[in-house]
Write an enzyme that holds these catalytic residues in place. Structure first.
Site, mmCIF file in Angstrom:
data_model
loop_
_atom_site.group_PDB
_atom_site.id
_atom_site.type_symbol
_atom_site.label_atom_id
_atom_site.label_comp_id
_atom_site.label_asym_id
_atom_site.label_seq_id
_atom_site.Cartn_x
_atom_site.Cartn_y
_atom_site.Cartn_z
ATOM 1 N N HIS A 1 0.406 -0.938 0.167
ATOM 2 C CA HIS A 1 -0.358 0.254 0.429
ATOM 3 C C HIS A 1 0.987 1.083 0.189
ATOM 4 O O HIS A 1 2.011 1.318 1.320
ATOM 5 C CB HIS A 1 -1.220 0.148 1.199
ATOM 6 C CG HIS A 1 -2.079 1.461 1.085
ATOM 7 N ND1 HIS A 1 -1.956 2.293 1.311
ATOM 8 C CD2 HIS A 1 -3.756 0.602 0.935
ATOM 9 C CE1 HIS A 1 -3.006 3.083 1.096
ATOM 10 N NE2 HIS A 1 -3.865 1.962 0.841
ATOM 11 N N ASP B 1 -7.991 -5.198 0.263
ATOM 12 C CA ASP B 1 -8.697 -6.218 -0.866
ATOM 13 C C ASP B 1 -7.841 -8.052 -0.624
ATOM 14 O O ASP B 1 -8.821 -8.734 -1.723
ATOM 15 C CB ASP B 1 -7.930 -5.859 -1.982
ATOM 16 C CG ASP B 1 -8.030 -4.912 -2.825
ATOM 17 O OD1 ASP B 1 -9.572 -4.596 -2.333
ATOM 18 O OD2 ASP B 1 -7.792 -3.854 -2.947
HETATM 19 N N1 CMC Z 1 3.866 -7.318 -4.359
HETATM 20 C C1 CMC Z 1 5.273 -7.268 -3.693
HETATM 21 N N2 CMC Z 1 5.984 -6.518 -4.090
HETATM 22 C C2 CMC Z 1 5.636 -5.301 -3.763
HETATM 23 C C3 CMC Z 1 4.408 -5.620 -3.779
HETATM 24 C C4 CMC Z 1 3.084 -6.357 -3.466
HETATM 25 N N3 CMC Z 1 2.494 -6.430 -3.689
HETATM 26 N N4 CMC Z 1 3.648 -3.680 -3.452
HETATM 27 C C5 CMC Z 1 5.236 -3.045 -2.980
HETATM 28 N N5 CMC Z 1 5.898 -4.239 -3.418
HETATM 29 C C6 CMC Z 1 7.252 -3.783 -3.127
HETATM 30 C C7 CMC Z 1 7.982 -3.244 -4.655
HETATM 31 O O1 CMC Z 1 8.636 -4.303 -5.895
HETATM 32 C C8 CMC Z 1 8.863 -2.389 -4.615
HETATM 33 O O2 CMC Z 1 9.892 -2.337 -4.017
HETATM 34 P P1 CMC Z 1 11.233 -1.771 -4.980
HETATM 35 O O3 CMC Z 1 11.535 -0.607 -4.444
HETATM 36 O O4 CMC Z 1 12.267 -2.957 -4.677
HETATM 37 O O5 CMC Z 1 11.286 -1.942 -6.535
HETATM 38 C C9 CMC Z 1 8.434 -1.586 -3.304
HETATM 39 O O6 CMC Z 1 7.464 -2.092 -2.727
HETATM 40 C C10 CMC Z 1 7.376 0.056 -3.659
HETATM 41 O O7 CMC Z 1 5.828 -0.283 -4.257
HETATM 42 P P2 CMC Z 1 5.188 0.581 -5.272
HETATM 43 O O8 CMC Z 1 5.065 0.015 -6.408
HETATM 44 O O9 CMC Z 1 6.276 0.980 -5.925
HETATM 45 O O10 CMC Z 1 4.309 0.912 -4.639
HETATM 46 P P3 CMC Z 1 3.423 1.743 -4.698
HETATM 47 O O11 CMC Z 1 3.341 2.764 -3.502
HETATM 48 O O12 CMC Z 1 3.785 2.960 -5.650
HETATM 49 O O13 CMC Z 1 2.235 0.898 -4.571
HETATM 50 C C11 CMC Z 1 0.688 -0.554 -4.774
HETATM 51 C C12 CMC Z 1 0.843 0.499 -4.466
HETATM 52 C C13 CMC Z 1 -0.874 -0.692 -4.028
HETATM 53 C C14 CMC Z 1 -0.193 -0.118 -6.483
HETATM 54 C C15 CMC Z 1 1.012 -1.605 -5.305
HETATM 55 O O14 CMC Z 1 1.442 -2.554 -3.598
HETATM 56 C C16 CMC Z 1 0.423 -2.994 -5.371
HETATM 57 O O15 CMC Z 1 0.131 -2.940 -7.110
HETATM 58 N N6 CMC Z 1 -0.051 -4.035 -5.085
HETATM 59 C C17 CMC Z 1 -0.537 -5.172 -5.584
HETATM 60 C C18 CMC Z 1 -2.134 -4.459 -5.788
HETATM 61 C C19 CMC Z 1 -3.094 -4.852 -5.291
HETATM 62 O O16 CMC Z 1 -2.890 -4.979 -4.078
HETATM 63 N N7 CMC Z 1 -3.563 -3.511 -5.018
HETATM 64 C C20 CMC Z 1 -4.403 -3.106 -4.032
HETATM 65 C C21 CMC Z 1 -4.351 -1.137 -3.370
HETATM 66 S S1 CMC Z 1 -4.959 -1.751 -1.852
HETATM 67 C C22 CMC Z 1 -6.431 -0.597 -2.007
HETATM 68 C C23 CMC Z 1 -6.942 0.127 -3.017
HETATM 69 O O17 CMC Z 1 -6.339 1.091 -3.815
HETATM 70 O O18 CMC Z 1 -7.678 -0.008 -4.044
#
Ligand code: CMC
Length: 392
Positions: free
Chosen positions: A261, A315
């Site tokens: 998140h 989720d």
């Molecule tokens: N699985 C594995 N690694 C992860 C995940 C994950 N689900 N989420 C973040 N990371 C890692 C990512 O690879 C990155 O690592 P590094 O710094 O080594 O490259 C680090 O954590 C930061 O990730 P990010 O993608 O830059 O984080 P963000 O804040 O841009 O994205 C997010 C947040 C929710 C989009 C992302 O965590 C994600 O894609 N999660 C999976 C999809 C998901 O479950 N979405 C629902 C979100 S909550 C409810 C909503 O908003 O609807």
């Protein structure tokens, strides 16, 4: 004023001032209008919570009764909306159907009087009342059935489950569904809320505001993740395959759905409550084949990625609850939209109160003063690539 630092995804950049909800991502705290989510989940209904979010205070008994009454009265859809829905392909995603229907409401209630409190109230009531009916109607229509009319003797959550499953729900199921709606009702400036605010800032009608938010919620990185979680658990198939699945994700650098998140660096407080609700449902109605896989996955992800702040988000467990309530997988995100309509409307109202159109800036990275090449002298990108003029 110039602000030159570019942050992808606007991470950490305040887009507004808001008094609607508060998140402490380090301590796992979520409050609506200052009240803890746990307390609201335990003591308030979704409509009471919606009132709190939209009007800023918990309603008195009379205020709540009036609000509920208005919403009950407006649940039905105009037959033309139903006719329009009949033309939608049954293979279409229900989020696309919902977005089209929410936008279509603007055709029927086209008077745009954003400075009239009655207009605002009517829009709030209509959207909260009709969105669940639209979701349930599309579900029945795509199966070739007539939609079920809402029942005035059922409350908000029970009525939705009734319209969806064509039978009155068990009281515990309806109660748990109502709590799910409360948990999903609002969450500060996420992508769909931001989208609602940007649209609202143009002073367009509220149906357009909600339609744009629905479109934004649909993506797999936002509301669409709850569906993806179920597909992922299905793909994993059994507890002993969890570690191998994680190895593959880490190798491919793919995200594990339902984890991570932008704000929470600990387990999302809503995931904790949803997990408890799932367990209550399993106790009464029997378990779910995926639950043990989910618990094992949570443990394994925590071991590997906990130090990076990757924990279950809202989720992760919601889909398991919805499955037990008889909600089909591709309706999980529309159900999220039913709940989040309350938050979007609260932000719409807040935006109108101190509106300034959103118009951010950009950091231009293209060329300047480029020569204009007449069409007969231009080469296709493919030709240029063959000549080594551009790199892939
Ligand atoms: N699985 C594995 N690694 C992860 C995940 C994950 N689900 N989420 C973040 N990371 C890692 C990512 O690879 C990155 O690592 P590094 O710094 O080594 O490259 C680090 O954590 C930061 O990730 P990010 O993608 O830059 O984080 P963000 O804040 O841009 O994205 C997010 C947040 C929710 C989009 C992302 O965590 C994600 O894609 N999660 C999976 C999809 C998901 O479950 N979405 C629902 C979100 S909550 C409810 C909503 O908003 O609807």
């Amino acid at each position: 004023m110039t602000f030159c630092e570019y942050r992808p995804g606007l991470e950490g950049i305040p887009a507004t001032q808001s008094s609607i909800s508060f998140v402490d991502g380090q301590r796992g705290i979520l409050e609506y209008r200052g009240i803890g989510i746990e307390e609201l989940a335990l003591n308030s209904t979704f409509l009471e919570t919606s009132y709190l979010l939209i009007w800023g205070n918990l309603p008195s008994k009379e205020e709540l009764a009036e609000f509920e009454h208005e919403i009950r009265y407006h649940r039905r859809l105009k037959y033309r909306i139903r006719d329009m829905m009949k033309c939608f392909p049954e293979s279409g995603h229900p989020m696309d159907a919902l977005q089209a229907c929410a936008a279509a409401l603007g055709l029927f209630y086209s008077r745009r009087a954003l400075d009239d409190p009655d207009y605002i109230r009517n829009a709030v009531v209509r959207l909260l009342a009709k969105i669940p009916t639209m979701v349930a109607a599309f579900q029945l229509m795509r199966k070739g059935n007539d939609p079920v009319q809402p029942r005035d003797d059922l409350d908000y959550a029970a009525n939705f489950l009734y319209m969806l499953n064509e039978q009155e729900p068990d009281p515990l199921a309806a109660h748990i569904f109502d709590i799910c709606l409360t948990l999903h009702a609002e969450h500060t400036i996420n992508a769909s809320t931001f989208s609602a605010m940007v649209t609202a800032s143009t002073l367009t009608d509220p149906y357009g505001v909600i339609a744009s938010a629905v479109g934004t919620l649909a993506g797999p990185l936002h509301g669409g993740a709850n569906e993806e979680v179920i597909f992922m658990l299905e793909e994993i198939g059994s507890i002993d395959k969890v570690e191998a699945y994680l190895d593959k994700c880490m190798q491919n650098k793919s995200k594990i759905m339902g984890f991570g998140h932008r704000v929470y660096k600990v387990k999302d407080p809503r995931a904790t409550i949803l997990q408890e609700l799932a367990e209550q449902l399993f106790e009464k109605f029997g378990g779910d084949e995926y639950y043990e896989i989910a618990v094992a996955l949570e443990k394994a992800v925590e071991e590997r990625l906990g130090q990076k702040g990757i924990y279950p988000n809202v989720d992760f467990y919601s889909g398991l609850v919805y499955r037990k309530l008889g909600i089909p997988t591709d309706l999980f995100t529309p159900v999220f939209a039913i709940a989040r309509t309350a938050g979007w409307l609260a932000h719409w109202k807040e935006q109108l109160a101190e509106n300034r159109i959103f118009r951010p800036t950009q950091i231009y990275t293209g060329s300047r003063n480029a020569p204009y090449v007449p069409i007969e002298k231009r080469q296709s990108a493919q030709d240029q690539e063959l000549l080594g003029l551009v790199s892939g």
